[in-house]
Design a protein around this motif. Sequence first.
Motif, short mmCIF file in Angstrom:
data_model
loop_
_atom_site.label_atom_id
_atom_site.label_comp_id
_atom_site.label_asym_id
_atom_site.label_seq_id
_atom_site.Cartn_x
_atom_site.Cartn_y
_atom_site.Cartn_z
N ASP A 1 41.47 35.57 41.31
CA ASP A 1 41.09 36.86 40.73
C ASP A 1 41.76 37.07 39.37
OD1 ASP A 1 39.55 37.29 42.99
OD2 ASP A 1 40.96 38.70 43.90
N ARG A 2 43.04 36.75 39.28
CA ARG A 2 43.76 36.93 38.01
C ARG A 2 43.22 36.01 36.92
NH1 ARG A 2 50.12 37.62 38.56
NH2 ARG A 2 49.80 38.17 36.37
N LEU A 3 42.93 34.76 37.29
CA LEU A 3 42.42 33.81 36.29
C LEU A 3 41.03 34.21 35.82
CD1 LEU A 3 43.62 30.42 37.81
CD2 LEU A 3 44.61 31.67 35.86
N LEU A 4 40.18 34.63 36.74
CA LEU A 4 38.83 35.06 36.34
C LEU A 4 38.88 36.31 35.48
CD1 LEU A 4 36.82 34.36 39.61
CD2 LEU A 4 36.71 33.10 37.45
N ALA A 5 39.81 37.22 35.77
CA ALA A 5 39.95 38.44 34.97
C ALA A 5 40.44 38.13 33.56
CB ALA A 5 40.91 39.42 35.66
N MET A 6 41.25 37.07 33.41
CA MET A 6 41.76 36.68 32.10
C MET A 6 40.66 36.16 31.19
SD MET A 6 45.19 34.42 32.61
CE MET A 6 44.84 33.63 31.05
N GLY A 7 39.74 35.42 31.77
CA GLY A 7 38.75 34.73 30.96
C GLY A 7 39.34 33.44 30.40
N HIS A 8 38.52 32.67 29.76
CA HIS A 8 38.90 31.42 29.09
C HIS A 8 39.24 30.29 30.03
CE1 HIS A 8 38.71 33.67 25.43
NE2 HIS A 8 39.56 34.55 25.93
N VAL A 9 39.31 30.52 31.34
CA VAL A 9 39.61 29.45 32.29
C VAL A 9 38.28 28.83 32.72
CG1 VAL A 9 40.63 28.86 34.52
CG2 VAL A 9 41.73 30.58 33.05
N LEU A 10 38.10 27.55 32.40
CA LEU A 10 36.88 26.85 32.76
C LEU A 10 36.95 26.28 34.17
CD1 LEU A 10 36.30 24.85 29.46
CD2 LEU A 10 35.28 27.03 30.12
N SER A 11 38.14 25.86 34.57
CA SER A 11 38.32 25.34 35.92
C SER A 11 39.78 25.45 36.32
CB SER A 11 37.86 23.88 36.01
OG SER A 11 38.72 23.04 35.29
#
Length: 162
Positions: free
Chosen positions: A92-102
């Motif tokens: 959830d935190r990574l998706l909220a940040m954006g810019h994470v492709l995988s």
Amino acid sequence: MSVSQTSGTDAVDLAIIRELSRNARISLAELGRRVSLSRPAVAERVRRLEDSGVIKGYGVHLDLDRLGLGLRAHVSLRPRLRSARKPQVLRDRLLAMGHVLSCVHVTGENCYELTIAVRDAQHLEQVIEQLSEMGDTTTGVVLSEPVHPRDVDIAAWLLCED
């Protein structure tokens, strides 16, 4: 026993997978021509591959450079916070940040390996600062990508295994 024998796929299914991997928007008529099947026969095989979960979906391949995200990096993350060690919280935190492709959970010293896309070095620094709030990071900038996942011919691997 080969993977294709254990999964119920045959050489024709693997040829269909190969063609769809190269171009998921290919018409069923053209796909049938390439694998020497009629349109209805190839449509039935594609439907069976989808229903069995071998084909999980179709997607768009984006040119991140043209979207202004020309710098990619791999970041190893070792969470310090107990909450960041929980996969759903981290997701959830990574998706909220954006810019994470995988993000993959791995063995070894670091727990997670991320691929991120950013505009430039300054933007990379900002994203790393955000990630550092969750844990220790080690970053490597991608210089080039000699082999892309779309280049890999999974069907050929499966045909060769015995």
